[in-house]
Design an enzyme around this catalytic site. Structure first.
Site, PDB file in Angstrom:
ATOM      1  N   TYR A 145      -6.302 -18.384  61.337  1.00 41.43           N
ATOM      2  CA  TYR A 145      -7.613 -18.620  60.719  1.00 41.43           C
ATOM      3  C   TYR A 145      -8.703 -18.671  61.802  1.00 41.43           C
ATOM      4  O   TYR A 145      -9.704 -17.960  61.717  1.00 41.43           O
ATOM      5  CB  TYR A 145      -7.570 -19.941  59.951  1.00 41.43           C
ATOM      6  CG  TYR A 145      -8.818 -20.269  59.169  1.00 41.43           C
ATOM      7  CD1 TYR A 145      -9.162 -19.554  58.027  1.00 41.43           C
ATOM      8  CD2 TYR A 145      -9.659 -21.310  59.565  1.00 41.43           C
ATOM      9  CE1 TYR A 145     -10.296 -19.864  57.302  1.00 41.43           C
ATOM     10  CE2 TYR A 145     -10.799 -21.634  58.843  1.00 41.43           C
ATOM     11  CZ  TYR A 145     -11.113 -20.910  57.714  1.00 41.43           C
ATOM     12  OH  TYR A 145     -12.247 -21.222  56.992  1.00 41.43           O
ATOM     13  N   ASP A 146      -8.457 -19.497  62.817  1.00 44.48           N
ATOM     14  CA  ASP A 146      -9.490 -19.725  63.835  1.00 44.48           C
ATOM     15  C   ASP A 146      -9.858 -18.434  64.568  1.00 44.48           C
ATOM     16  O   ASP A 146     -11.037 -18.109  64.731  1.00 44.48           O
ATOM     17  CB  ASP A 146      -9.006 -20.748  64.871  1.00 44.48           C
ATOM     18  CG  ASP A 146      -8.640 -22.088  64.257  1.00 44.48           C
ATOM     19  OD1 ASP A 146      -8.587 -22.180  63.017  1.00 44.48           O
ATOM     20  OD2 ASP A 146      -8.393 -23.040  65.010  1.00 44.48           O
ATOM     21  N   GLU A 147      -8.835 -17.703  64.997  1.00 44.82           N
ATOM     22  CA  GLU A 147      -9.116 -16.481  65.761  1.00 44.82           C
ATOM     23  C   GLU A 147      -9.690 -15.390  64.870  1.00 44.82           C
ATOM     24  O   GLU A 147     -10.514 -14.584  65.307  1.00 44.82           O
ATOM     25  CB  GLU A 147      -7.864 -15.987  66.481  1.00 44.82           C
ATOM     26  CG  GLU A 147      -7.380 -16.911  67.587  1.00 44.82           C
ATOM     27  CD  GLU A 147      -8.359 -17.053  68.760  1.00 44.82           C
ATOM     28  OE1 GLU A 147      -9.431 -16.439  68.760  1.00 44.82           O
ATOM     29  OE2 GLU A 147      -8.022 -17.816  69.688  1.00 44.82           O
ATOM     30  N   ASN A 174     -16.196 -29.295  57.076  1.00 41.35           N
ATOM     31  CA  ASN A 174     -15.445 -29.758  55.890  1.00 41.35           C
ATOM     32  C   ASN A 174     -16.369 -30.000  54.688  1.00 41.35           C
ATOM     33  O   ASN A 174     -17.303 -30.794  54.785  1.00 41.35           O
ATOM     34  CB  ASN A 174     -14.690 -31.054  56.203  1.00 41.35           C
ATOM     35  CG  ASN A 174     -13.594 -30.827  57.225  1.00 41.35           C
ATOM     36  OD1 ASN A 174     -13.883 -30.543  58.384  1.00 41.35           O
ATOM     37  ND2 ASN A 174     -12.350 -30.930  56.804  1.00 41.35           N
ATOM     38  N   VAL A 187      -7.609 -32.351  52.443  1.00 44.02           N
ATOM     39  CA  VAL A 187      -7.459 -33.799  52.321  1.00 44.02           C
ATOM     40  C   VAL A 187      -8.151 -34.386  51.086  1.00 44.02           C
ATOM     41  O   VAL A 187      -7.572 -35.251  50.420  1.00 44.02           O
ATOM     42  CB  VAL A 187      -7.885 -34.504  53.631  1.00 44.02           C
ATOM     43  CG1 VAL A 187      -9.377 -34.396  53.886  1.00 44.02           C
ATOM     44  CG2 VAL A 187      -7.423 -35.939  53.646  1.00 44.02           C
ATOM     45  N   VAL A 188      -9.349 -33.915  50.751  1.00 41.26           N
ATOM     46  CA  VAL A 188     -10.027 -34.547  49.614  1.00 41.26           C
ATOM     47  C   VAL A 188      -9.299 -34.267  48.293  1.00 41.26           C
ATOM     48  O   VAL A 188      -8.950 -35.214  47.576  1.00 41.26           O
ATOM     49  CB  VAL A 188     -11.534 -34.176  49.558  1.00 41.26           C
ATOM     50  CG1 VAL A 188     -12.152 -34.666  48.251  1.00 41.26           C
ATOM     51  CG2 VAL A 188     -12.265 -34.774  50.754  1.00 41.26           C
ATOM     52  N   PHE A 191      -5.955 -36.293  48.319  1.00 38.89           N
ATOM     53  CA  PHE A 191      -6.106 -37.736  48.106  1.00 38.89           C
ATOM     54  C   PHE A 191      -6.531 -38.033  46.665  1.00 38.89           C
ATOM     55  O   PHE A 191      -5.989 -38.927  46.012  1.00 38.89           O
ATOM     56  CB  PHE A 191      -7.133 -38.330  49.074  1.00 38.89           C
ATOM     57  CG  PHE A 191      -6.632 -38.552  50.483  1.00 38.89           C
ATOM     58  CD1 PHE A 191      -5.327 -38.238  50.840  1.00 38.89           C
ATOM     59  CD2 PHE A 191      -7.477 -39.087  51.462  1.00 38.89           C
ATOM     60  CE1 PHE A 191      -4.864 -38.438  52.154  1.00 38.89           C
ATOM     61  CE2 PHE A 191      -7.035 -39.302  52.764  1.00 38.89           C
ATOM     62  CZ  PHE A 191      -5.727 -38.971  53.113  1.00 38.89           C
ATOM     63  N   GLN A 209      -7.654 -39.659  63.164  1.00 36.10           N
ATOM     64  CA  GLN A 209      -8.426 -38.413  63.347  1.00 36.10           C
ATOM     65  C   GLN A 209      -9.627 -38.426  62.404  1.00 36.10           C
ATOM     66  O   GLN A 209      -9.559 -39.004  61.319  1.00 36.10           O
ATOM     67  CB  GLN A 209      -7.543 -37.173  63.130  1.00 36.10           C
ATOM     68  CG  GLN A 209      -7.096 -36.867  61.723  1.00 36.10           C
ATOM     69  CD  GLN A 209      -5.827 -37.607  61.308  1.00 36.10           C
ATOM     70  OE1 GLN A 209      -5.552 -38.688  61.763  1.00 36.10           O
ATOM     71  NE2 GLN A 209      -5.064 -37.020  60.372  1.00 36.10           N
ATOM     72  N   ASP A 271      -3.716 -30.231  64.857  1.00 39.48           N
ATOM     73  CA  ASP A 271      -4.723 -30.848  63.982  1.00 39.48           C
ATOM     74  C   ASP A 271      -5.856 -31.406  64.864  1.00 39.48           C
ATOM     75  O   ASP A 271      -5.606 -32.244  65.728  1.00 39.48           O
ATOM     76  CB  ASP A 271      -4.043 -32.003  63.224  1.00 39.48           C
ATOM     77  CG  ASP A 271      -4.801 -32.438  61.987  1.00 39.48           C
ATOM     78  OD1 ASP A 271      -4.379 -32.066  60.882  1.00 39.48           O
ATOM     79  OD2 ASP A 271      -5.794 -33.173  62.134  1.00 39.48           O
TER      80      ASP A 271
HETATM   81  N1  UDP Z   1      -4.848 -34.888  55.978  1.00 33.00           N
HETATM   82  C1  UDP Z   1      -4.196 -36.052  55.619  1.00 33.00           C
HETATM   83  N2  UDP Z   1      -3.514 -36.075  54.436  1.00 33.00           N
HETATM   84  C2  UDP Z   1      -3.468 -35.009  53.588  1.00 33.00           C
HETATM   85  C3  UDP Z   1      -4.140 -33.829  53.951  1.00 33.00           C
HETATM   86  C4  UDP Z   1      -4.821 -33.791  55.161  1.00 33.00           C
HETATM   87  O1  UDP Z   1      -4.214 -37.062  56.345  1.00 33.00           O
HETATM   88  O2  UDP Z   1      -2.831 -35.133  52.527  1.00 33.00           O
HETATM   89  C5  UDP Z   1      -5.620 -34.871  57.243  1.00 33.00           C
HETATM   90  C6  UDP Z   1      -5.315 -33.689  58.159  1.00 33.00           C
HETATM   91  O3  UDP Z   1      -4.220 -34.008  59.018  1.00 33.00           O
HETATM   92  C7  UDP Z   1      -6.615 -33.556  58.911  1.00 33.00           C
HETATM   93  C8  UDP Z   1      -7.673 -34.014  57.904  1.00 33.00           C
HETATM   94  O4  UDP Z   1      -6.961 -34.733  56.903  1.00 33.00           O
HETATM   95  O5  UDP Z   1      -6.642 -34.446  60.017  1.00 33.00           O
HETATM   96  C9  UDP Z   1      -8.413 -32.870  57.248  1.00 33.00           C
HETATM   97  O6  UDP Z   1      -7.464 -31.952  56.808  1.00 33.00           O
HETATM   98  P1  UDP Z   1      -7.816 -30.714  55.879  1.00 33.00           P
HETATM   99  O7  UDP Z   1      -6.527 -30.037  55.563  1.00 33.00           O
HETATM  100  O8  UDP Z   1      -8.658 -31.152  54.743  1.00 33.00           O
HETATM  101  O9  UDP Z   1      -8.738 -29.746  56.737  1.00 33.00           O
HETATM  102  P2  UDP Z   1      -8.999 -29.475  58.291  1.00 33.00           P
HETATM  103  O10 UDP Z   1     -10.251 -30.193  58.587  1.00 33.00           O
HETATM  104  O11 UDP Z   1      -7.845 -29.988  59.119  1.00 33.00           O
HETATM  105  O12 UDP Z   1      -9.120 -28.005  58.350  1.00 33.00           O
END
Ligand code: UDP
Length: 317
Positions: A145-147, A174, A187-188, A191, A209, A271
């Protein structure tokens, strides 16, 4: 304007589609629906100013008639996708970006590239200004993705310099809000989905993090202003309020009254440890800054996810 949005059935693309249509423009959406969904754009079917074309933009793009702006938003963007569909991610940001640029050139259209804060990798400069070149592992799992996004920026600048194309690059941090897939993996949605099912939230690593979360309406306002400006970028669009993942989990559990708590799972490789945009440029050049707090944005997102879950369970019943 007649605007073509690649990835227009995706999370950000569909919100952009809404925005341009509400301003009276005409929108053509190109999407192969591998991560996008017709549900995100179904409310526009039948509108005379809206057209959907199912197309994989890594193949040549042919669209009849004039086009004023091409917005390249097609790309899977969740870390969950990186090991699952790595080649598609590399292709859509290289071949796909090339096709979208070629179309913009042929039509004399303005071009906007959706780039990412991932170009900064695991940053050694914090917060990240646009002048920072980044710390990316090219051969790691996130490298696909990044590259690829870094290549997309490079080819966009090559079209600008070599062909004189009128280009813009936005680096998206994000972003969250309605229409993120509940199984998206980021993550959103993770969760919120877990909390609404009464499950413990999966915090990766020790949760120290950080990320800075921007509500989608704020983000789209930034894209809109950038397209309408003469600013080529790259320009960061994101929220400057930084949270640890542990803080985010606690907030989601509080807002949903989820009693199930938190469980810790291994931290994915590479990460990024911190992430926060420096948005000085966006403030100065676009007069843009975010207006929606995390509390408000999460409340709206939770409401939307609650309805989406209810619909999904009614359909499966
Ligand atoms: N993360 C987490 N639990 C989850 C999903 C993600 O703790 O169920 C953490 C992940 O390790 C990262 C951050 O949430 O540090 C954001 O992850 P995401 O996948 O949303 O996007 P990123 O910013 O890493 O591309």
């Amino acid at each position: 304007m007649r605007i073509l949005i690649t990835g227009g059935a995706g999370f950000l693309g569909s919100h952009l589609t809404d925005r341009f249509l509400s301003e009276g423009h005409e929108v053509l959406v190109l999407d192969n629906l591998i991560t996008g969904s017709l549900d995100n754009i179904a409310h526009h079917f039948g509108s005379p100013r809206f057209q959907f074309i199912k197309h994989d933009v890594t193949n040549y793009i042919h669209v009849p008639g004039p086009i004023d702006a091409v917005l390249h938003f097609a790309s899977p963007a969740s870390p969950k996708d990186f090991p699952e569909i790595p080649i598609q991610i590399l292709k859509v940001n290289s071949l796909g970006a090339h096709n979208a640029l070629g179309l913009a050139l042929a039509k004399g259209a303005r071009f906007l590239l959706a780039s990412t804060s991932e170009v900064y990798g695991d940053p050694l400069v914090h917060p990240q200004p646009e002048s920072y070149w980044g710390n990316v592992n090219p051969i790691g799992v996130r490298g696909v993705y990044d590259e690829a996004k870094r290549f997309a920026e490079a080819i966009t600048m090559a079209y600008r310099r070599y062909h004189g194309l009128d280009t813009r690059i936005v680096r998206i941090f994000n972003t969250y809000g309605p229409r993120m897939r509940l199984d998206d993996g980021r993550v959103v949605p993770n969760f919120v989905g877990q909390a609404l099912r009464g499950e413990p939230l999966t915090v990766y690593g020790d949760g120290s993090q950080t990320r800075s979360f921007c509500y989608v309406d704020d983000e789209v306002e930034g894209f809109y202003r950038l397209l309408m400006s003469d600013e080529p970028g790259p320009i960061n669009i994101g929220n400057t309020v930084e949270n640890t993942m542990l803080e985010l989990a606690e907030r989601v559990n509080r807002l949903t009254a989820n009693p199930a708590g938190i469980i810790f799972q291994p931290l994915p490789k590479d990460d990024p440890k911190v992430r926060r945009p420096d948005i000085t440029l966006a403030r100065e050049r676009l007069g843009w800054e975010p207006t929606i707090s995390l509390e408000e944005g999460l409340t709206r997102t939770i409401d939307w996810c609650r309805k989406a879950l209810a619909t999904a369970s009614a359909e499966s019943a």
